[in-house]
Motif scaffolding. Sequence first.
Motif, short mmCIF file in Angstrom:
data_model
loop_
_atom_site.label_atom_id
_atom_site.label_comp_id
_atom_site.label_asym_id
_atom_site.label_seq_id
_atom_site.Cartn_x
_atom_site.Cartn_y
_atom_site.Cartn_z
N ASP A 1 31.87 68.70 13.79
CA ASP A 1 32.96 69.03 12.87
C ASP A 1 34.27 68.40 13.31
O ASP A 1 35.04 67.88 12.49
CB ASP A 1 33.12 70.56 12.79
CG ASP A 1 31.95 71.23 12.08
OD1 ASP A 1 31.18 70.53 11.40
OD2 ASP A 1 31.81 72.46 12.23
N LEU A 2 34.55 68.45 14.60
CA LEU A 2 35.80 67.88 15.11
C LEU A 2 35.82 66.36 14.93
O LEU A 2 36.87 65.78 14.63
CB LEU A 2 35.97 68.26 16.59
CG LEU A 2 36.23 69.74 16.87
CD1 LEU A 2 36.23 70.01 18.37
CD2 LEU A 2 37.54 70.20 16.25
N ASP B 1 34.40 77.10 6.94
CA ASP B 1 33.35 77.47 7.89
C ASP B 1 32.74 78.80 7.49
O ASP B 1 33.41 79.82 7.52
CB ASP B 1 33.92 77.59 9.31
CG ASP B 1 34.40 76.25 9.84
OD1 ASP B 1 33.87 75.22 9.40
OD2 ASP B 1 35.30 76.25 10.71
N ASP C 1 38.06 79.77 7.92
CA ASP C 1 36.77 80.41 8.15
C ASP C 1 36.53 81.48 7.10
O ASP C 1 37.38 81.77 6.25
CB ASP C 1 36.65 80.97 9.58
CG ASP C 1 37.58 82.14 9.86
OD1 ASP C 1 38.13 82.74 8.90
OD2 ASP C 1 37.78 82.47 11.04
N ASP D 1 27.34 71.33 17.08
CA ASP D 1 27.83 71.47 15.72
C ASP D 1 29.35 71.40 15.69
O ASP D 1 29.94 70.77 14.81
CB ASP D 1 27.37 72.80 15.12
CG ASP D 1 25.87 72.86 14.93
OD1 ASP D 1 25.26 71.80 14.76
OD2 ASP D 1 25.33 73.98 14.97
N ARG D 2 29.98 72.09 16.62
CA ARG D 2 31.44 72.11 16.66
C ARG D 2 32.00 70.72 16.94
O ARG D 2 32.96 70.29 16.31
CB ARG D 2 31.91 73.10 17.74
CG ARG D 2 33.42 73.29 17.80
CD ARG D 2 33.96 73.78 16.47
NE ARG D 2 35.39 73.99 16.51
CZ ARG D 2 36.15 74.06 15.44
NH1 ARG D 2 35.59 73.96 14.24
NH2 ARG D 2 37.44 74.26 15.55
N ARG D 3 31.36 70.01 17.86
CA ARG D 3 31.81 68.65 18.15
C ARG D 3 31.66 67.76 16.94
O ARG D 3 32.51 66.91 16.66
CB ARG D 3 31.03 68.08 19.34
CG ARG D 3 31.46 68.64 20.69
CD ARG D 3 30.92 67.80 21.83
NE ARG D 3 29.47 67.83 21.87
CZ ARG D 3 28.76 68.71 22.55
NH1 ARG D 3 29.38 69.66 23.25
NH2 ARG D 3 27.44 68.67 22.56
N TYR E 1 28.12 81.22 14.66
CA TYR E 1 28.70 80.88 15.96
C TYR E 1 28.14 79.52 16.28
O TYR E 1 27.04 79.37 16.79
CB TYR E 1 28.35 81.93 17.01
CG TYR E 1 29.18 83.16 16.85
CD1 TYR E 1 28.63 84.32 16.35
CD2 TYR E 1 30.54 83.14 17.15
CE1 TYR E 1 29.39 85.45 16.17
CE2 TYR E 1 31.31 84.27 16.97
CZ TYR E 1 30.73 85.41 16.48
OH TYR E 1 31.50 86.54 16.31
N HIS E 2 28.92 78.50 15.95
CA HIS E 2 28.44 77.14 16.05
C HIS E 2 28.00 76.80 17.47
O HIS E 2 28.66 77.16 18.44
CB HIS E 2 29.56 76.16 15.66
CG HIS E 2 29.85 76.14 14.19
ND1 HIS E 2 28.88 75.98 13.26
CD2 HIS E 2 31.02 76.28 13.52
CE1 HIS E 2 29.43 76.00 12.05
NE2 HIS E 2 30.72 76.19 12.19
N SER F 1 27.65 74.12 20.42
CA SER F 1 28.65 73.14 20.85
C SER F 1 28.50 71.83 20.11
O SER F 1 29.47 71.19 19.72
CB SER F 1 28.54 72.91 22.37
OG SER F 1 28.83 74.10 23.07
N ARG G 1 41.22 73.68 7.68
CA ARG G 1 39.92 74.32 7.92
C ARG G 1 40.12 75.83 7.95
O ARG G 1 40.92 76.35 8.73
CB ARG G 1 39.32 73.81 9.24
CG ARG G 1 37.88 74.29 9.47
CD ARG G 1 37.30 73.63 10.71
NE ARG G 1 36.98 72.23 10.49
CZ ARG G 1 35.84 71.80 9.95
NH1 ARG G 1 34.91 72.67 9.58
NH2 ARG G 1 35.62 70.51 9.80
#
Length: 279
Positions: free
Chosen positions: A233-234, A220, A251, A229-231, A224-225, A227, A249
Amino acid sequence: MASPLLPWLTGHGGIAHTSALRAAGFGTRSIATAVAEGAVARIRRSWIAAPDCSAGRRAAASVGGRLTCVSAAQERGLWTPRTDEHHVWVPSTASRLERGGLKVHCATPPISLPRTDPDESILNVLFHVARCLPRVDALAVWESALRTGAVDAAIVSSVRWGSARARAYATAAGHISDSGLETHFRELMASIGVAIRQQVWIDGHPVDALIGDSLVVQIDGFAYHRSADRRRDLRQDARLILRGYTVLRFDYVQVLFEPEYVIETVRTAMAQHRHLVGR
């Protein structure tokens, strides 16, 4: 008749030293008249501010200083951590300040500016950020400046910073982007004899690195992703895990400043044969 001083002031950041106003052609009388009519305000004795001048710039002028560090970064539109203080620079020879709401910086930055200049150099902003903020937040501000083009990485790397922390961030500047981080990770793995394949496509999506047949490493970069973007990735991690892959993963702070942790984690995963199919 409206004074031409106000539009000039508004077009020059909302605040100026009287010497700058006089150099622009405004005489002492015209300045005094604009103040008396309430078109502008006098800050301290020699600073004149427009009504829309920011509170931070007014606060800096009130102590004969200049807005800097995270406050100046915020005014430039860079990412900054939240702060309730105005960060201002004053020369080291200034008298001790005990004023609430101010974070005073006295260190000598790389760019020397006249006391009458209200605008801080971006290099000085980064210098004070490096000395003032926690490492993760400082790196975030530096990355924001690089990503938005507020400063060039080549210039950052060539400055004589006069600060160990600033020098460390300048060295890292070339690796802060996502592509730079991947290169840095590849070199880190090469130093311990671990071969990786980069940008391998699995399940219709590229992964940053693949070790062996089944150990995926995702890196990463600073962001500051959102939400969404984060979802995303998950979801990708979950798809890989369900297909039998192990996903690590890291950072950008870990890759750049905690290489021992990254190396130990990869070595532990390999000791468990997580890079081998049918382990």
